[in-house]
Design a protein around this motif. Structure first.
Motif, PDB file in Angstrom:
ATOM      1  N   ILE A   1       0.836  -1.183   0.000  1.00  0.00           N
ATOM      2  CA  ILE A   1       0.000   0.000   0.000  1.00  0.00           C
ATOM      3  C   ILE A   1       0.877   1.240   0.000  1.00  0.00           C
ATOM      4  O   ILE A   1       1.793   1.358   0.782  1.00  0.00           O
ATOM      5  CB  ILE A   1      -0.948   0.026   1.221  1.00  0.00           C
ATOM      6  N   ASN A   2       0.569   2.155  -0.896  1.00  0.00           N
ATOM      7  CA  ASN A   2       1.254   3.439  -0.942  1.00  0.00           C
ATOM      8  C   ASN A   2       0.279   4.445  -0.347  1.00  0.00           C
ATOM      9  O   ASN A   2      -0.663   4.863  -1.006  1.00  0.00           O
ATOM     10  CB  ASN A   2       1.612   3.798  -2.389  1.00  0.00           C
ATOM     11  N   TRP A   3       0.488   4.825   0.892  1.00  0.00           N
ATOM     12  CA  TRP A   3      -0.464   5.679   1.594  1.00  0.00           C
ATOM     13  C   TRP A   3      -0.509   7.088   1.041  1.00  0.00           C
ATOM     14  O   TRP A   3      -1.420   7.837   1.324  1.00  0.00           O
ATOM     15  CB  TRP A   3      -0.141   5.713   3.085  1.00  0.00           C
TER      16      TRP A   3
ATOM     17  N   THR B   1      -4.237   5.048  -5.146  1.00  0.00           N
ATOM     18  CA  THR B   1      -4.149   3.711  -5.712  1.00  0.00           C
ATOM     19  C   THR B   1      -3.329   2.805  -4.794  1.00  0.00           C
ATOM     20  O   THR B   1      -2.352   3.251  -4.220  1.00  0.00           O
ATOM     21  CB  THR B   1      -3.549   3.736  -7.134  1.00  0.00           C
ATOM     22  N   THR B   2      -3.757   1.556  -4.675  1.00  0.00           N
ATOM     23  CA  THR B   2      -3.040   0.630  -3.806  1.00  0.00           C
ATOM     24  C   THR B   2      -2.468  -0.541  -4.583  1.00  0.00           C
ATOM     25  O   THR B   2      -1.897  -1.427  -3.992  1.00  0.00           O
ATOM     26  CB  THR B   2      -3.973   0.083  -2.710  1.00  0.00           C
TER      27      THR B   2
ATOM     28  N   ALA C   1      -7.906  -7.547   2.362  1.00  0.00           N
ATOM     29  CA  ALA C   1      -6.502  -7.945   2.232  1.00  0.00           C
ATOM     30  C   ALA C   1      -6.344  -8.965   1.106  1.00  0.00           C
ATOM     31  O   ALA C   1      -5.427  -8.859   0.289  1.00  0.00           O
ATOM     32  CB  ALA C   1      -5.981  -8.513   3.548  1.00  0.00           C
ATOM     33  N   ILE C   2      -7.236  -9.941   1.046  1.00  0.00           N
ATOM     34  CA  ILE C   2      -7.188 -10.937  -0.027  1.00  0.00           C
ATOM     35  C   ILE C   2      -7.451 -10.266  -1.360  1.00  0.00           C
ATOM     36  O   ILE C   2      -6.783 -10.550  -2.365  1.00  0.00           O
ATOM     37  CB  ILE C   2      -8.203 -12.077   0.231  1.00  0.00           C
ATOM     38  N   SER C   3      -8.397  -9.353  -1.390  1.00  0.00           N
ATOM     39  CA  SER C   3      -8.694  -8.617  -2.622  1.00  0.00           C
ATOM     40  C   SER C   3      -7.466  -7.860  -3.122  1.00  0.00           C
ATOM     41  O   SER C   3      -7.179  -7.826  -4.319  1.00  0.00           O
ATOM     42  CB  SER C   3      -9.861  -7.662  -2.380  1.00  0.00           C
ATOM     43  N   GLN C   4      -6.733  -7.270  -2.196  1.00  0.00           N
ATOM     44  CA  GLN C   4      -5.504  -6.543  -2.541  1.00  0.00           C
ATOM     45  C   GLN C   4      -4.486  -7.499  -3.167  1.00  0.00           C
ATOM     46  O   GLN C   4      -3.897  -7.201  -4.202  1.00  0.00           O
ATOM     47  CB  GLN C   4      -4.919  -5.885  -1.290  1.00  0.00           C
ATOM     48  N   HIS C   5      -4.275  -8.632  -2.528  1.00  0.00           N
ATOM     49  CA  HIS C   5      -3.331  -9.607  -3.061  1.00  0.00           C
ATOM     50  C   HIS C   5      -3.761 -10.095  -4.446  1.00  0.00           C
ATOM     51  O   HIS C   5      -2.934 -10.227  -5.357  1.00  0.00           O
ATOM     52  CB  HIS C   5      -3.181 -10.800  -2.118  1.00  0.00           C
ATOM     53  N   LEU C   6      -5.045 -10.368  -4.612  1.00  0.00           N
ATOM     54  CA  LEU C   6      -5.549 -10.790  -5.919  1.00  0.00           C
ATOM     55  C   LEU C   6      -5.319  -9.713  -6.971  1.00  0.00           C
ATOM     56  O   LEU C   6      -4.973 -10.013  -8.114  1.00  0.00           O
ATOM     57  CB  LEU C   6      -7.038 -11.145  -5.827  1.00  0.00           C
ATOM     58  N   GLY C   7      -5.505  -8.458  -6.580  1.00  0.00           N
ATOM     59  CA  GLY C   7      -5.278  -7.355  -7.510  1.00  0.00           C
ATOM     60  C   GLY C   7      -3.828  -7.289  -7.966  1.00  0.00           C
ATOM     61  O   GLY C   7      -3.545  -7.057  -9.153  1.00  0.00           O
TER      62      GLY C   7
END
Length: 133
Positions: free
Chosen positions: A16-18, A22-23, A69-75
């Motif tokens: 994550i880029n705070w 966009t992440t 968190a899973i959605s982020q990894h999938l992305g």
């Protein structure tokens, strides 16, 4: 939605880029495939979707982290080309992309070959390895 389990999901694992909104990396060509798979959770997800096409909810149900968190990894995996996404009704189904794994193998082999070539040069340059003439 299931709450995150304390100590199980770190923002550093999510890239994550705070400072921006966009992440996820968006430029597939700029992504380092070794950094993408460096995160254990992503490797675990790849193992799951290698065998079966699964929905994001099915994947999330197998881990003790939040669905986002899973959605982020999938992305990240999808942006890197390691998984494909297909819509079926309201669900998104994920499957490993074997072609991307071939590219990853080439990157790993090239990295190792370069390191082995460097080691060979060092060993051959060492005077202790020179034959007496």
């Amino acid at each position: 939605m299931r709450p995150a389990v304390a100590g199980r999901c770190l923002s550093s694992d999510l890239n994550i880029n705070w400072g921006t909104t966009t992440t996820q990396p968006t430029d597939k060509a700029a992504m380092d495939p070794l950094k993408v798979i460096a995160v254990e959770r992503r490797r675990q997800i790849l193992e799951l979707v290698w065998r079966d096409e699964l929905s994001a909810g099915d994947i999330a149900a197998r881990f003790e982290v939040s669905w986002p968190a899973i959605s982020q990894h999938l992305g990240v995996l999808k942006a890197a080309g390691f998984v494909t996404e297909r819509r079926e009704g309201r669900s998104r189904l994920y499957r490993a992309n074997p072609e991307a794994m071939g590219h990853l193998r080439a990157v790993i082999e090239a990295t190792w070959q370069s390191r082995l070539d460097d080691l060979k040069a060092v060993v051959e340059a060492d005077p202790r390895n020179q034959e007496d003439q």
